[in-house]
Design a protein around this motif. Structure first.
Motif, PDB file in Angstrom:
ATOM      1  N   ILE A  32     -33.086  16.591  21.500  1.00 17.69           N
ATOM      2  CA  ILE A  32     -33.037  17.078  22.880  1.00 17.69           C
ATOM      3  C   ILE A  32     -34.321  16.722  23.623  1.00 17.69           C
ATOM      4  CG2 ILE A  32     -33.113  19.195  24.273  1.00 17.69           C
ATOM      5  CD1 ILE A  32     -31.042  20.378  22.312  1.00 17.69           C
ATOM      6  N   GLU A  33     -35.463  16.910  22.969  1.00 14.62           N
ATOM      7  CA  GLU A  33     -36.744  16.591  23.607  1.00 14.62           C
ATOM      8  C   GLU A  33     -36.825  15.119  23.997  1.00 14.62           C
ATOM      9  OE1 GLU A  33     -39.819  17.854  20.973  1.00 14.62           O
ATOM     10  OE2 GLU A  33     -39.284  19.996  21.125  1.00 14.62           O
ATOM     11  N   ASP A  34     -36.334  14.234  23.106  1.00 12.72           N
ATOM     12  CA  ASP A  34     -36.375  12.798  23.410  1.00 12.72           C
ATOM     13  C   ASP A  34     -35.429  12.443  24.551  1.00 12.72           C
ATOM     14  OD1 ASP A  34     -38.325  12.193  21.626  1.00 12.72           O
ATOM     15  OD2 ASP A  34     -37.033  11.209  20.146  1.00 12.72           O
ATOM     16  N   TYR A  35     -34.212  13.012  24.516  1.00 15.29           N
ATOM     17  CA  TYR A  35     -33.264  12.710  25.590  1.00 15.29           C
ATOM     18  C   TYR A  35     -33.744  13.275  26.926  1.00 15.29           C
ATOM     19  CZ  TYR A  35     -29.677  10.793  22.478  1.00 15.29           C
ATOM     20  OH  TYR A  35     -28.977   9.986  21.615  1.00 15.29           O
ATOM     21  N   GLU A  36     -34.366  14.443  26.894  1.00 18.51           N
ATOM     22  CA  GLU A  36     -34.921  15.010  28.123  1.00 18.51           C
ATOM     23  C   GLU A  36     -36.042  14.108  28.669  1.00 18.51           C
ATOM     24  OE1 GLU A  36     -33.851  17.267  29.938  1.00 18.51           O
ATOM     25  OE2 GLU A  36     -32.938  18.924  28.826  1.00 18.51           O
ATOM     26  N   ALA A  37     -36.848  13.564  27.766  1.00 19.77           N
ATOM     27  CA  ALA A  37     -37.914  12.644  28.190  1.00 19.77           C
ATOM     28  C   ALA A  37     -37.322  11.385  28.819  1.00 19.77           C
ATOM     29  CB  ALA A  37     -38.790  12.280  26.992  1.00 19.77           C
ATOM     30  N   LEU A  38     -36.230  10.908  28.235  1.00 23.48           N
ATOM     31  CA  LEU A  38     -35.548   9.749  28.809  1.00 23.48           C
ATOM     32  C   LEU A  38     -35.027  10.056  30.206  1.00 23.48           C
ATOM     33  CD1 LEU A  38     -33.438   8.425  25.799  1.00 23.48           C
ATOM     34  CD2 LEU A  38     -35.082   7.091  27.108  1.00 23.48           C
ATOM     35  N   ALA A  39     -34.362  11.166  30.322  1.00 22.78           N
ATOM     36  CA  ALA A  39     -33.778  11.547  31.607  1.00 22.78           C
ATOM     37  C   ALA A  39     -34.846  11.751  32.677  1.00 22.78           C
ATOM     38  CB  ALA A  39     -32.952  12.819  31.440  1.00 22.78           C
TER      39      ALA A  39
END
Length: 563
Positions: free
Chosen positions: A389-396
């Motif tokens: 989740i942290e990585d996808y949030e960073a991507l977004a």
């Protein structure tokens, strides 16, 4: 550096140097030093003082030609022509003017002068070579071929002349090489070299004259037992004859020759990879060939990548990863090579290593998002939803709203938040994903399916799911979602029809679909058929999942017995 012709002229004029003016002597010194400014002034002064000094015009023209920053074509041409007019019998003046016309792409002006030079000096083969190039620029292939024939008559046959004339014949025939190889057949009788023998053998092999091909390959190897192209061609003859021991011996000779282009070897290994039955039949031999080729060119990145893919396709994931790792160690500053290594780890399902290498790449190239996507997927495979989740949030957070990254990040976040029990946030992520790409059927399916699990907004879920089966009417996963929503909305008859269609396109291979179909059949009171599908579902599962289905079967049977 002075052109050869100019050096010869300079030497030839040295005997007269003592009779020349001091201005001319100083100008020649500037010419030798490429002193364009001072030399130009001195040559102009000499021409003004001694307008009949042909050498002054010639050297001044050459000085201007050497000044690549300031090419005055009309002025150079005028100077060269003046020198030739003053001394019409000077070979080098005429020769340099021809070269000048060729360099300035005006071969038609050089033709007459070349023919004069050849007539005056019929034994100088370099004039014929120049003439052939001149005719090529004029697209007069016949004259170029005739000129090459003259060179052969004067200087005799050699490999370079043969290859040049073959190329000319090919151009003449629009790329058709039939006449070229017929010429080679005749030429080879008087000029036998390993290269010409191997080329002729290749032609014979391509036209199914195998015995002649084998004879020529053997001749090439007899002339030079290290000539690898002949071994390469002969190897394929042995392959045709199913003499595989000889085939591997010859192909190994080619693949381990350091002089042979590594690109050719890489292409050959790629071709072998397209022949899985052959590779499996001779696995030890092919493995050995791959290793020896790699050892011959251990630092070639493209070859290393191909070797890694070979082992991956062969099922040896450890070797595949090791070659990728070595490649990245050799080229640590190459992002493409590093990313290839990362993908290999991911494909081989080495989730811990995938996350670690992705982190290394992100530290070295923080502005590139792809490693972050791969790391997020690796965390997800590990079951580390929070890190994913942290990585996808960073991507977004860093990607443009309409980018492909957003389209990938938000649906994944929706799945992860739902799995973590945060339904509100999950649906919010799906909404953002569909805002960026309203027709993304994977997002539509997942969003609709998770709505169905919570029995939330089923009408909206049905509309989204319907879009997916309209676009992919034979996708069993999308059919399952739509049929299950229909069931939840009480339309079991239509749900059954959709499930029957799903069964034809792979639904029988997915336990969830079998479970859902069984539930619909049970609702329609088709109990025997329902239990058949539940039993099939249970057989596909293990552990807790199998126990859950077993429990449901038992409960449903008890319900029937109590009716």
């Amino acid at each position: 550096m002075l052109p050869l012709a100019a050096v010869v002229c300079l030497l030839a004029s040295s005997e007269l140097a003592s009779a020349q003016s001091s201005t001319y002597i100083d100008a020649l010194k500037c010419y030798q030093e490429n002193n364009f400014v001072e030399g130009g002034k001195l040559f102009l002064k000499e021409i003004a003082d001694n307008p009949q000094n042909d050498a002054a015009y010639f050297y001044y023209a050459n000085l201007l030609m050497n000044d690549t920053q300031h090419q005055d074509v009309p002025k150079i041409e005028k100077l060269l022509k003046t020198a030739l007019e003053l001394a019409p019998g000077n070979y080098w003046y005429k020769y340099d003017l021809v070269i000048f016309y060729l360099k300035t792409e005006r071969p038609e002006l050089g033709s007459v002068l070349l023919e004069e030079l050849i007539a005056e000096h019929p034994k100088k083969t370099d004039l014929y070579v120049m003439a052939a190039n001149n005719y090529l620029m004029l697209k007069d292939i016949d004259k170029a071929i005739a000129t090459m024939d003259k060179i052969t008559r004067i200087g005799g046959k050699n490999e370079m002349l043969c290859l040049t004339e073959m190329d000319l014949l090919s151009q003449k025939n629009g790329g058709d090489e039939t006449e070229s190889y017929k010429f080679l057949e005749e030429y080879y009788k008087g000029c036998k070299t390993p290269r010409l023998a191997s080329m002729l053998a290749d032609w014979y092999s391509a036209s199914y004259r195998d015995s002649l091909a084998m004879q020529l390959y053997n001749e090439a190897i007899d002339m030079d037992n290290g000539y690898s192209p002949a071994y390469f061609g002969r190897a394929h003859m042995f392959e045709k004859m199913r003499q595989y021991e000889n085939y591997f011996s010859d192909i190994r000779h080619f693949m381990t020759d350091e002089v042979m282009p590594v690109q050719t070897k890489t292409s050959y290994l790629e071709q072998l990879m397209q022949m899985p039955q052959f590779v499996m039949a001779f696995k030890p031999e092919v493995d050995s060939l791959v290793v020896e080729t790699h050892n011959t060119h251990p630092t070639d990145s493209v070859l290393n990548n191909t070797v890694s893919l070979y082992y991956y396709k062969s099922g040896d994931s450890d070797a595949a990863i090791e070659y990728m790792r070595q490649n990245f160690n050799i080229y640590p500053e190459s992002y493409p090579i590093g990313f290839q290594y990362l993908l290999m780890l991911y494909y081989c399902e080495k989730w811990d290593s995938t996350a670690d290498v992705a982190t290394v790449l992100l530290q070295k190239w923080p502005d590139i998002h792809d490693p972050l996507i791969v790391r997020a997927m690796a965390f997800r495979q590990q079951g580390n939803n929070q890190a994913a989740i942290e990585d996808y949030e960073a991507l977004a957070a860093t990607a443009p709203r309409d980018s492909a990254t957003i389209i990938q990040a938000y649906p994944s976040l929706g799945d992860l938040y739902f799995q973590e029990g945060n339904v509100r946030k999950a649906f919010k992520c799906y909404d953002k994903a569909l805002k960026a790409d309203p027709e993304n059927i994977l997002t539509l399916n997942n969003y609709a399916y998770y709505m169905s699990l919570g029995k939330i907004k089923l009408k909206k879920a049905k509309e989204m799911s319907k879009k997916t089966i309209e676009k992919e009417p034979d996708n069993p996963t999308y059919l399952d979602t739509y049929a299950w929503i229909l069931h939840l909305m009480g339309d079991d008859v239509e749900a059954k029809a959709i499930f029957k269609h799903a069964m034809l396109y792979g639904g029988k291979e997915q336990a969830t679909i079998l479970d859902h179909y069984a539930e619909v059949l049970y609702s329609l009171k088709e109990y025997d058929l329902a239990f058949i599908y539940w039993n099939q579902c249970r057989a596909m599962l293990e552990g807790d999942e199998a126990a859950k289905i077993e429990k449901r079967i038992k409960e449903r049977k008890e319900q029937l017995n109590n009716k």
